[in-house]
Scaffold this motif. Structure first.
Motif, mmCIF file in Angstrom:
data_model
loop_
_atom_site.group_PDB
_atom_site.id
_atom_site.type_symbol
_atom_site.label_atom_id
_atom_site.label_comp_id
_atom_site.label_asym_id
_atom_site.label_seq_id
_atom_site.Cartn_x
_atom_site.Cartn_y
_atom_site.Cartn_z
ATOM 1 N N ILE A 1 10.267 20.869 58.900
ATOM 2 C CA ILE A 1 10.184 21.744 57.728
ATOM 3 C C ILE A 1 9.349 21.089 56.626
ATOM 4 C CG2 ILE A 1 11.541 22.768 55.874
ATOM 5 C CD1 ILE A 1 13.793 23.193 57.925
ATOM 6 N N CYS A 2 9.575 19.800 56.356
ATOM 7 C CA CYS A 2 8.784 19.084 55.329
ATOM 8 C C CYS A 2 7.304 19.060 55.687
ATOM 9 C CB CYS A 2 9.326 17.660 55.170
ATOM 10 S SG CYS A 2 10.953 17.572 54.399
ATOM 11 N N PHE A 3 7.030 18.782 56.984
ATOM 12 C CA PHE A 3 5.623 18.705 57.405
ATOM 13 C C PHE A 3 4.940 20.061 57.273
ATOM 14 C CE2 PHE A 3 2.386 19.010 60.753
ATOM 15 C CZ PHE A 3 1.560 17.971 60.365
ATOM 16 N N VAL A 4 5.661 21.128 57.742
ATOM 17 C CA VAL A 4 5.074 22.471 57.681
ATOM 18 C C VAL A 4 4.905 22.921 56.237
ATOM 19 C CG1 VAL A 4 5.463 24.902 58.257
ATOM 20 C CG2 VAL A 4 5.904 23.124 59.954
ATOM 21 N N LEU B 1 3.960 12.101 49.216
ATOM 22 C CA LEU B 1 4.946 13.129 48.895
ATOM 23 C C LEU B 1 5.798 13.484 50.113
ATOM 24 C CD1 LEU B 1 2.866 15.528 46.599
ATOM 25 C CD2 LEU B 1 4.694 13.983 45.920
ATOM 26 N N PHE B 2 5.125 13.552 51.271
ATOM 27 C CA PHE B 2 5.868 13.877 52.492
ATOM 28 C C PHE B 2 6.940 12.824 52.776
ATOM 29 C CE2 PHE B 2 6.272 13.083 57.072
ATOM 30 C CZ PHE B 2 6.865 14.269 57.463
ATOM 31 N N ILE B 3 6.532 11.545 52.721
ATOM 32 C CA ILE B 3 7.502 10.465 53.014
ATOM 33 C C ILE B 3 8.604 10.439 51.962
ATOM 34 C CG2 ILE B 3 7.746 7.970 53.230
ATOM 35 C CD1 ILE B 3 4.888 7.894 54.337
ATOM 36 N N THR B 4 8.176 10.534 50.671
ATOM 37 C CA THR B 4 9.168 10.478 49.592
ATOM 38 C C THR B 4 10.138 11.650 49.675
ATOM 39 O OG1 THR B 4 7.538 9.380 48.188
ATOM 40 C CG2 THR B 4 9.450 10.347 47.098
ATOM 41 N N ILE C 1 12.459 11.258 52.712
ATOM 42 C CA ILE C 1 13.536 10.280 52.533
ATOM 43 C C ILE C 1 14.560 10.784 51.525
ATOM 44 C CG2 ILE C 1 14.057 7.954 51.706
ATOM 45 C CD1 ILE C 1 11.358 7.080 52.851
ATOM 46 N N PHE C 2 14.028 11.287 50.381
ATOM 47 C CA PHE C 2 14.943 11.714 49.322
ATOM 48 C C PHE C 2 15.801 12.907 49.769
ATOM 49 C CE2 PHE C 2 15.732 14.479 45.659
ATOM 50 C CZ PHE C 2 16.507 13.629 44.890
ATOM 51 N N LEU C 3 15.096 13.915 50.285
ATOM 52 C CA LEU C 3 15.833 15.120 50.649
ATOM 53 C C LEU C 3 16.732 14.894 51.871
ATOM 54 C CD1 LEU C 3 13.078 17.831 50.081
ATOM 55 C CD2 LEU C 3 14.982 17.223 48.585
ATOM 56 N N PHE C 4 16.239 14.061 52.799
ATOM 57 C CA PHE C 4 17.072 13.798 53.974
ATOM 58 C C PHE C 4 18.349 13.063 53.586
ATOM 59 C CE2 PHE C 4 18.223 11.329 57.800
ATOM 60 C CZ PHE C 4 18.437 12.369 58.670
ATOM 61 N N GLY C 5 18.181 12.066 52.731
ATOM 62 C CA GLY C 5 19.369 11.360 52.244
ATOM 63 C C GLY C 5 20.281 12.278 51.467
#
Length: 644
Positions: free
Chosen positions: A28-31, A180-183, A186-190
């Motif tokens: 979802i983040c990548f798309v 932004l993707f990595i941040t 990580i942020f949203l996944f956590g």
């Protein structure tokens, strides 16, 4: 016994469920971030195409202005440099660079650039290289477009084109998207894991509270949920405040740069309203108020006091032509004249329609004063060259005349010797016979008449021969310091006998204190007597001879000029240059020898003077006038006379 069943998910299934959640969330983040990458790519591609199209239109406009003779090299390079893709710009006149703007590339770098010659007869936009944002090796070019050929020299515009800024922006966008993707991941996944875990716990407690009908436990769990979201909200607000401060700092920096420009700049809407102005423009206009007062005001505020044509007219011209326009303005402040150049060029939108105008005002007083100084110097130099040319031409004519006179003098001297001897025998014989037959009544009357005619014509031949010898044997005579009134008085004293009983009047305006000259009194008297006699012969019905003397200059040195003017019919224009030639006369046959003015010219030149003849017309009178200019004595020296 009752069998108890459990609702818990097996550990392996829970772990697999978490992995699936991780992959789904990452997808979802990548798309969600992938469209922003594509949008950024196509935005930069469209931006490059717009700049290429603007550059094409601008180069076409410059070529048309060059053909009309309205293009200045400085304006060409400065306006071309404004394009975001142009690194440098040079204006060539032949092989010489007359104007340059932008960064100067190193010689090694410039040689590696791909050179593209632009054919002005074809559409320029189709000849410009298309950007390849995926291949940075093809991003730098050197373009050269011929503008106009004048006086055998071709004017051309050379510019460096680089897509490196687009590559840098695209790379920055890709890097930012990655970060932004990595941040975000990580942020949203956590956050999701934490929220999922917290919600699960709360849900389980709510279920247990419902089952145990413990309302108090439900209230405690709801308060716990509210406390979980508060730190996240505060962190977001702090991040927004930091970003706002950064934007304000960037705005202040750009505004400082805009106000620090040494050229007055303003953006004007198509409705001729001011959008923004910088401090330099306000200084040029003499305004020291808050520049916010100018915003949304009419463009007429940019006019100098009494300016014609106004700025509005310049904007209308640019709106009509859709190209660069300029005008020169002169302004006087505190008795000091200042010179300004006002420039306007339109900004185009996506539909190639103007959306605003950039107005620039430059103080070009030093350059204009230097230009005026050079023009005045050139005019003064041209005057001096014309004066020197006229003097050289006059000297050349005098040398030609002197050579002709010398040749005629030599011929006249030889002819005079050959004529004088037989004429002397004829004259002596005629006088002898006339004396012998005088009183003899037997001699017929017609013999007396023929003898007297022979004597008279022989004496006239003797006079002509004597004048020829005088003309051909001129020698420098002894000179002394004297006033110009002395030889004029001597000539008038001899001329008075001719005036007796006549209708010719003499008007004399000769001052006694106008200076001294070095000359031969008898020769100068002969010159003036010749002029008086010629003036009298030109007025058979009577008239006035005006004699005037005054202080003047000769080749930049003090001199005395004498003017002898009659009120006769004048000299035909085609004969003015011939009257001083030997043996040329306008008098009837037997009246003159044609040597008087030639001898007078020789005498004046021996005195280092100038002899001029011309016609005049003044106050209803007309006639001929002769002007003689002689150098005065300075410290016992005569300027221009080495023998003095």
């Amino acid at each position: 016994m009752r069998v108890m069943t459990s609702n818990r998910t097996p550990p392996k299934k829970r772990q697999l469920s978490r992995y699936m959640k991780f992959l789904a969330f990452a997808s979802i983040c990548f798309v969600s971030l992938l469209p922003s990458v594509f949008i950024g790519y196509f935005q930069q591609l469209n931006y490059a195409k717009e700049n290429i199209e603007q550059l094409s239109v601008h180069l076409t406009t410059l070529r048309l202005m060059a053909q009309e003779g309205l293009l200045s090299p400085q304006a060409a390079v400065s306006t071309t440099q404004n394009n975001k893709l142009v690194i440098w710009c040079s204006f060539f006149e032949g092989e010489l660079v007359s104007a340059r703007a932008g960064l100067t590339p190193q010689p090694g770098v410039e040689r590696r650039l791909q050179l593209i010659w632009i054919d002005p007869e074809r559409k320029i936009s189709q000849q410009l290289p298309a950007p390849d944002l995926l291949n940075r090796a093809t991003g730098d070019y050197k373009l050269r477009i011929p503008l106009v050929e004048s006086k055998g020299r071709e004017s051309a515009l050379e510019l460096g084109l680089s897509y490196a800024p687009l590559y840098s922006v695209l790379e920055d966008q890709l890097a930012l998207s990655t970060v932004l993707f990595i941040t975000a991941f990580i942020f949203l996944f956590g956050a999701v894991l934490f929220i999922d875990s917290s919600i699960s716990k709360i849900t389980n407690r709510i279920i247990r509270a419902i089952r145990t009908e413990n309302n108090e436990g439900l209230a405690i769990d709801l308060e716990m949920a509210e406390g979980l979201y508060a730190p996240t909200y505060n962190a977001l607000m702090e991040a927004l405040e930091v970003r706002e401060d950064q934007l304000l700092d960037t705005r202040d920096t750009l505004e400082s740069v805009f106000d620090g420009l040494q050229i007055g700049v303003s953006m004007i809407s198509t409705e001729m309203r001011l959008v923004i102005v910088n401090r330099r423009l306000m200084d040029l206009l003499g305004e020291f108020d808050d520049k916010a007062r100018f915003i949304s005001e009419p463009a007429s505020l940019l006019n100098f006091s009494g300016q014609k044509p106004p700025v509005e007219e310049l904007l209308r011209r640019a709106l009509k032509s859709l190209r660069y326009e300029y005008q020169d303005v002169e302004q006087t402040r505190k008795s000091e004249k200042r010179y300004f150049v006002q420039e306007v060029y339109p900004l185009f939108g996506e539909d190639r329609k103007p959306v605003a105008f950039i107005f620039q005002c430059r103080d070009v007083t030093p350059e204009r004063l230097a230009q005026l100084t050079v023009q005045n110097f050139n005019m003064e130099l041209q005057k001096q060259l014309d004066f020197q040319k006229a003097q050289l031409e006059e000297t050349h004519q005098r040398l030609l005349q002197a050579s002709r006179l010398a040749a005629i003098g030599e011929l006249a001297g030889g002819v005079a010797h050959e004529i004088n001897n037989p004429n002397g025998v004829i004259l002596a014989g005629a006088k002898y016979v006339l004396n012998r037959v005088q009183g003899d009544a037997t001699v017929p009357e017609y013999i007396f008449k023929y003898l007297e005619r022979i004597v008279k014509q022989s004496e006239r031949v003797s006079d002509i021969v004597r004048a020829l010898l005088t003309f051909s044997r001129r020698r420098p005579q002894e000179k002394a310091i004297l006033g110009i009134a002395d030889p004029i008085g001597d000539a008038l004293e001899i001329f008075q006998a001719r005036l007796a009983g006549g209708q010719v009047r003499v008007k004399q305006e000769v001052a006694m204190d106008i200076g001294k000259i070095r000359g031969n009194r008898n020769e100068l008297a002969q010159v003036f007597l010749n002029l008086f006699n010629n003036a009298s012969d030109a007025m058979p019905e009577g008239g006035e001879i005006k004699i005037r003397a005054w202080q003047s200059e000769l080749q930049g040195q003090p001199a005395i000029s004498v003017l002898v003017r009659d009120t006769g019919t004048g000299i035909p224009e085609e004969l003015l240059e011939k009257v001083i030639e030997p043996f040329f006369t306008t008098k009837p046959v037997g009246k003159g020898t044609g040597l008087g003015l030639s001898i007078s010219l020789g005498i004046i030149e021996e005195h280092s003077g100038v002899f001029r003849v011309r016609n005049y017309s003044e106050n209803g009178n007309r006639g001929a006038e002769f002007e003689i200019t002689l150098p005065v004595v300075l410290d016992n020296r005569v300027p221009g006379n080495k023998n003095a």
